[in-house]
Design a protein around this motif. Structure first.
Motif, PDB file in Angstrom:
ATOM      1  N   ASN A  35       0.823  -1.216   0.000  1.00 33.96           N
ATOM      2  CA  ASN A  35       0.000   0.000   0.000  1.00 33.96           C
ATOM      3  C   ASN A  35       0.850   1.256   0.000  1.00 33.96           C
ATOM      4  O   ASN A  35       1.945   1.289   0.585  1.00 33.96           O
ATOM      5  CB  ASN A  35      -0.893   0.036   1.245  1.00 33.96           C
ATOM      6  CG  ASN A  35      -1.943  -1.052   1.262  1.00 33.96           C
ATOM      7  OD1 ASN A  35      -2.892  -1.022   0.492  1.00 33.96           O
ATOM      8  ND2 ASN A  35      -1.765  -2.023   2.146  1.00 33.96           N
ATOM      9  N   THR A  54      -6.184   9.711  -0.493  1.00 33.91           N
ATOM     10  CA  THR A  54      -6.236   8.702  -1.544  1.00 33.91           C
ATOM     11  C   THR A  54      -5.037   7.765  -1.417  1.00 33.91           C
ATOM     12  O   THR A  54      -4.291   7.829  -0.445  1.00 33.91           O
ATOM     13  CB  THR A  54      -6.309   9.373  -2.932  1.00 33.91           C
ATOM     14  OG1 THR A  54      -6.673   8.400  -3.907  1.00 33.91           O
ATOM     15  CG2 THR A  54      -5.003  10.039  -3.307  1.00 33.91           C
ATOM     16  N   VAL A  56      -2.908   3.896  -3.209  1.00 35.05           N
ATOM     17  CA  VAL A  56      -2.784   2.761  -4.127  1.00 35.05           C
ATOM     18  C   VAL A  56      -2.628   1.480  -3.316  1.00 35.05           C
ATOM     19  O   VAL A  56      -1.922   1.468  -2.301  1.00 35.05           O
ATOM     20  CB  VAL A  56      -1.548   2.890  -5.041  1.00 35.05           C
ATOM     21  CG1 VAL A  56      -1.547   1.782  -6.102  1.00 35.05           C
ATOM     22  CG2 VAL A  56      -1.464   4.240  -5.686  1.00 35.05           C
ATOM     23  N   THR A 103      -6.966   1.879  -7.071  1.00 38.22           N
ATOM     24  CA  THR A 103      -6.736   3.299  -6.792  1.00 38.22           C
ATOM     25  C   THR A 103      -8.044   4.069  -6.978  1.00 38.22           C
ATOM     26  O   THR A 103      -9.118   3.470  -7.071  1.00 38.22           O
ATOM     27  CB  THR A 103      -5.615   3.865  -7.683  1.00 38.22           C
ATOM     28  OG1 THR A 103      -5.253   5.166  -7.218  1.00 38.22           O
ATOM     29  CG2 THR A 103      -6.039   3.928  -9.148  1.00 38.22           C
ATOM     30  N   ASN A 104      -7.954   5.407  -7.063  1.00 36.71           N
ATOM     31  CA  ASN A 104      -9.164   6.201  -7.305  1.00 36.71           C
ATOM     32  C   ASN A 104      -9.434   6.347  -8.805  1.00 36.71           C
ATOM     33  O   ASN A 104      -8.563   6.123  -9.638  1.00 36.71           O
ATOM     34  CB  ASN A 104      -9.078   7.562  -6.608  1.00 36.71           C
ATOM     35  CG  ASN A 104      -8.168   8.543  -7.319  1.00 36.71           C
ATOM     36  OD1 ASN A 104      -8.446   8.989  -8.440  1.00 36.71           O
ATOM     37  ND2 ASN A 104      -7.058   8.907  -6.693  1.00 36.71           N
ATOM     38  N   SER A 107      -7.161   8.391 -11.216  1.00 31.67           N
ATOM     39  CA  SER A 107      -5.733   8.065 -11.176  1.00 31.67           C
ATOM     40  C   SER A 107      -5.421   6.736 -11.856  1.00 31.67           C
ATOM     41  O   SER A 107      -4.281   6.264 -11.795  1.00 31.67           O
ATOM     42  CB  SER A 107      -5.240   8.035  -9.726  1.00 31.67           C
ATOM     43  OG  SER A 107      -5.269   9.326  -9.159  1.00 31.67           O
ATOM     44  N   VAL A 111      -1.579   5.200 -12.521  1.00 27.59           N
ATOM     45  CA  VAL A 111      -1.183   3.927 -11.926  1.00 27.59           C
ATOM     46  C   VAL A 111      -0.792   2.927 -13.016  1.00 27.59           C
ATOM     47  O   VAL A 111       0.198   2.204 -12.891  1.00 27.59           O
ATOM     48  CB  VAL A 111      -2.306   3.375 -11.036  1.00 27.59           C
ATOM     49  CG1 VAL A 111      -2.025   1.933 -10.630  1.00 27.59           C
ATOM     50  CG2 VAL A 111      -2.463   4.249  -9.794  1.00 27.59           C
ATOM     51  N   GLU A 139     -10.751   0.569  -9.852  1.00 35.87           N
ATOM     52  CA  GLU A 139     -10.915   1.861  -9.170  1.00 35.87           C
ATOM     53  C   GLU A 139     -12.248   2.023  -8.475  1.00 35.87           C
ATOM     54  O   GLU A 139     -13.219   1.336  -8.778  1.00 35.87           O
ATOM     55  CB  GLU A 139     -10.756   2.982 -10.191  1.00 35.87           C
ATOM     56  CG  GLU A 139     -11.662   2.884 -11.437  1.00 35.87           C
ATOM     57  CD  GLU A 139     -13.121   3.209 -11.198  1.00 35.87           C
ATOM     58  OE1 GLU A 139     -13.388   4.104 -10.362  1.00 35.87           O
ATOM     59  OE2 GLU A 139     -13.995   2.586 -11.819  1.00 35.87           O
ATOM     60  N   VAL A 153      -2.103  10.725  -7.087  1.00 32.92           N
ATOM     61  CA  VAL A 153      -1.421   9.442  -7.226  1.00 32.92           C
ATOM     62  C   VAL A 153      -0.597   9.477  -8.503  1.00 32.92           C
ATOM     63  O   VAL A 153      -1.128   9.723  -9.589  1.00 32.92           O
ATOM     64  CB  VAL A 153      -2.424   8.279  -7.279  1.00 32.92           C
ATOM     65  CG1 VAL A 153      -1.701   6.954  -7.486  1.00 32.92           C
ATOM     66  CG2 VAL A 153      -3.259   8.231  -6.004  1.00 32.92           C
ATOM     67  N   ALA A 158       2.507   3.826  -7.654  1.00 33.70           N
ATOM     68  CA  ALA A 158       2.166   2.461  -8.049  1.00 33.70           C
ATOM     69  C   ALA A 158       3.380   1.553  -7.917  1.00 33.70           C
ATOM     70  O   ALA A 158       3.292   0.427  -7.398  1.00 33.70           O
ATOM     71  CB  ALA A 158       1.644   2.440  -9.485  1.00 33.70           C
ATOM     72  N   ALA A 177      -5.513   2.258  -1.379  1.00 32.56           N
ATOM     73  CA  ALA A 177      -6.643   2.753  -2.160  1.00 32.56           C
ATOM     74  C   ALA A 177      -7.859   3.040  -1.293  1.00 32.56           C
ATOM     75  O   ALA A 177      -8.767   3.771  -1.701  1.00 32.56           O
ATOM     76  CB  ALA A 177      -7.010   1.738  -3.243  1.00 32.56           C
TER      77      ALA A 177
END
Length: 355
Positions: A35, A54, A56, A103-104, A107, A111, A139, A153, A158, A177
């Motif tokens: 993470n 936020t 990853v 992730t979001n 992003s 990533v 996501e 991010v 990543a 994430a």
């Protein structure tokens, strides 16, 4: 800070099958999780500057070069309102040849660029005399708490999440994430669970699940069959349509079609928590087997029922764990997602059950 505990550690019944040692996805031999959590700033939103809530999460089903040693995989899309990368390839080919990143929503491409760099560094033959890998990035929308337009991010995050990937027990709640995610209008995030399935010859296999939980209305929240959300006094604010990403891994010898059959069953686990897969929610399940990709030694289709049970139980418990482990968080513009009030939840459940 409120002491957070999983529902299982509080003695609540969560299913019939036994769990692995950590009761998370890393109980599957070889699975690694890493993470990167990005938490910066407070106050009014300034797009591009924050506040940032936020991150990853990276999942490696095996500690090997997946491009050279792929895994079988199956995927099911319950609600296609999502922006994930890599779904068509898994649907068509039935295997996975790269790590899985979460992730979001805005992003995903950054990533993906990080994963591409990571794979090119590992595999100099890519793009020269070998086929290109299929990048898998999934996501959820964390815009209620996060400056999502700022795209904080970066590809390096990543790569760092991949480099940090380790054995369990894994972190849950406000991590990776899951930092900015909401679930049933409370604080959501990362949750995980596992189950042991024993075959007719006494061999044990593990089914592990990881959830990125970011969906639902408080009034729909169920726990152990109890409509807890209708009685909780927790303060909830605005609703932003979210998503649910589920990543399952098993060491059982399953074919691509059997993995997709398992992935279909997570909808039954989702419903145990109160999910109705609302419009605007992208709900996906990617299911991976770490068993030898070259082997044709599959389980019989008639031996899958306990695996279906494992999928339902791990899905529900992963979502509940995300809620139980998440901490209250304030994000952009003073928006707050409050943590699930554990003691009040227990009181409601016990009162409902006559305890």
């Amino acid at each position: 800070m409120q002491n957070r505990r999983t529902p299982r550690s509080l003695g609540l019944w969560l299913g019939q099958l036994p769990t692995g040692p950590f009761n998370d996805i890393s109980d599957v031999p070889g699975v690694l999780v890493g993470n990167v959590s990005l938490i910066q700033g407070n106050g009014p939103l300034v797009p591009g500057r924050g506040p940032v809530r936020t991150g990853v999460t990276a999942i490696l089903p095996r500690p090997v070069n997946l491009y050279r040693q792929p895994c079988r995989a199956g995927i099911e899309v319950f609600n296609g309102y999502g922006k994930s990368i890599g779904v068509p390839f898994v649907q068509e080919m039935g295997f996975l040849n790269c790590p899985i990143l979460l992730t979001n929503t805005l992003s995903v491409n950054d990533v993906a660029n990080g994963v591409i760099t990571y794979l090119l560094q590992q595999n100099p033959e890519i793009g020269n005399d070998a086929r290109t890998p299929n990048i898998v990035v999934m996501e959820c929308d964390d815009s209620y708490l996060n400056d999502i337009r700022g795209r904080h991010v970066k590809p390096r995050d990543a790569i760092l999440a991949l480099q940090r990937a380790t054995k369990g027990p894994i972190e849950q709640g406000n991590v990776g994430a899951g930092v900015g995610m909401s679930c049933f209008q409370m604080k959501g995030g990362i949750g995980s669970a596992s189950r042991i399935v024993q075959d007719q010859n006494g061999r044990n296999y593990i089914v592990g699940m990881l959830a990125l939980a970011n969906f639902g209305l408080l009034r729909d929240f169920l726990f152990s069959g109890v409509p807890v959300g209708q009685f909780l006094s927790v303060l909830v604010e605005g609703y932003v349509p979210g998503s649910l990403i589920l990543v399952g891994v098993t060491d059982a010898p399953l074919s691509r079609w059997q993995l997709r059959q398992l992935a279909k069953r997570v909808s039954l686990g989702m419903s145990r928590t109160g999910s109705i897969s609302m419009t605007g929610s992208g709900d996906f399940c990617l299911m991976v087997s770490t068993y030898s990709c070259e082997s044709k030694d599959y389980l019989s289709d008639w031996k899958l029922d306990q695996y279906f049970r494992a999928m339902v139980e791990t899905t529900a418990e992963s979502i509940w764990n995300a809620l139980f482990m998440a901490q209250t968080m304030e994000g952009r513009d003073g928006n707050i997602r409050y943590a699930l009030p554990i003691e009040e939840t227990l009181q409601i459940v016990r009162r409902w059950q006559g305890g």
